[in-house]
Design a protein around this motif. Structure first.
Motif, short mmCIF file in Angstrom:
data_model
loop_
_atom_site.label_atom_id
_atom_site.label_comp_id
_atom_site.label_asym_id
_atom_site.label_seq_id
_atom_site.Cartn_x
_atom_site.Cartn_y
_atom_site.Cartn_z
N TYR A 15 0.84 -1.20 0.00
CA TYR A 15 0.00 0.00 0.00
C TYR A 15 0.88 1.26 0.00
CZ TYR A 15 -3.34 3.32 2.14
OH TYR A 15 -4.12 4.40 2.43
N THR A 52 -6.17 8.58 -6.72
CA THR A 52 -6.13 9.79 -5.90
C THR A 52 -7.53 10.16 -5.44
OG1 THR A 52 -4.19 10.56 -7.13
CG2 THR A 52 -5.37 12.21 -5.85
N GLN A 55 -8.69 7.85 -2.49
CA GLN A 55 -7.81 7.65 -1.34
C GLN A 55 -8.49 8.06 -0.04
OE1 GLN A 55 -5.09 6.07 -0.62
NE2 GLN A 55 -4.89 6.90 1.43
N ARG A 56 -9.04 9.25 0.00
CA ARG A 56 -9.71 9.70 1.23
C ARG A 56 -11.19 9.37 1.23
NH1 ARG A 56 -6.95 15.54 2.21
NH2 ARG A 56 -5.11 14.76 3.30
N ASN A 59 -11.13 4.74 0.64
CA ASN A 59 -10.19 3.90 1.38
C ASN A 59 -10.09 4.26 2.86
OD1 ASN A 59 -9.65 2.76 -1.11
ND2 ASN A 59 -7.72 3.81 -1.39
N PHE A 100 -1.31 12.27 -4.40
CA PHE A 100 -1.50 10.86 -4.04
C PHE A 100 -0.45 10.43 -3.03
CE2 PHE A 100 -1.16 6.23 -5.44
CZ PHE A 100 -2.25 5.82 -4.70
N GLU A 103 -1.30 12.08 0.43
CA GLU A 103 -2.48 11.49 1.06
C GLU A 103 -2.25 10.02 1.41
OE1 GLU A 103 -5.92 12.34 -1.34
OE2 GLU A 103 -5.74 14.50 -0.94
N ARG A 104 -1.49 9.33 0.59
CA ARG A 104 -1.20 7.94 0.89
C ARG A 104 -0.32 7.84 2.13
NH1 ARG A 104 -1.73 2.97 -1.75
NH2 ARG A 104 -3.75 3.88 -2.30
N ASP A 144 -4.78 -1.63 -5.50
CA ASP A 144 -3.57 -0.94 -5.97
C ASP A 144 -2.81 -1.80 -6.97
OD1 ASP A 144 -4.03 1.24 -4.31
OD2 ASP A 144 -2.14 1.03 -3.22
#
Length: 169
Positions: A15, A52, A55-56, A59, A100, A103-104, A144
């Motif tokens: 991840y 992107t 992501q928030r 996920n 990305f 935030e990741r 992913d």
């Protein structure tokens, strides 16, 4: 209390690695290559925009919902709608990758702090049904990897026809 769970070894590392892998795959490529759509209609840049955009909103949101409430209802999302409404598709690839990656990194920090008991916390997804935080984390890593493969295939297709006699291999 829920039965404690553990993640498959390397799940969080996969991840965490995705932004760097995507940056490495697309580094230095001209816009015409990273913006060329494949047979499914998405370009490599579109795939990064998709990752992107969720992501928030998907996920990390799913994980935090299960951390903050007991067995919450997790709504399904229309990933294509999320992508289109996010405006991410219109951004340049370097900016997408930067966002990305940031935030990741936040998501990785959250996931690394999870205890086995927290990984076992449950929710009810509106489409998939009962799930745990561990299920969500494994799904994100799997998702992913599918998209990394998709981008690699799109980039390979761009040069496949130009291999000349080497196409016999």
């Amino acid at each position: 209390m829920h039965e404690a769970l553990a993640l498959e070894p390397g799940t969080i590392e996969r991840y965490a690695a995705t932004p760097g892998v995507l940056r490495a795959l697309t580094a230095g490529l001209p816009a015409a290559v990273v913006e060329a759509p494949g047979p499914e209609g998405w370009s490599p840049k579109d795939v990064v925009a998709h990752l992107t955009s969720i992501q928030r909103t998907a996920n990390i949101r799913r994980v935090t919902m299960m951390l903050e409430a007991d067995d919450p209802l997790i709504p399904g999302i229309d990933e294509a709608e999320v992508l289109e409404s996010s405006g991410q598709r219109q951004r340049r690839l370097p900016a997408l990758l930067d966002q990305f990656e940031r935030e990741r990194a936040e998501g990785v920090a959250l996931l690394r702090r999870l205890t086995a008991d927290e990984l076992a916390r449950t929710g009810r997804h509106s489409v998939a049904g009962a799930l745990t935080i561990a299920d969500v984390v494994h799904h994100i890593a799997y998702h992913d990897l599918l998209h990394v493969g998709q981008i690699a295939a799109l980039l390979a297709a761009a040069v496949e026809q130009r291999r000349g006699a080497m196409r016999i291999f």
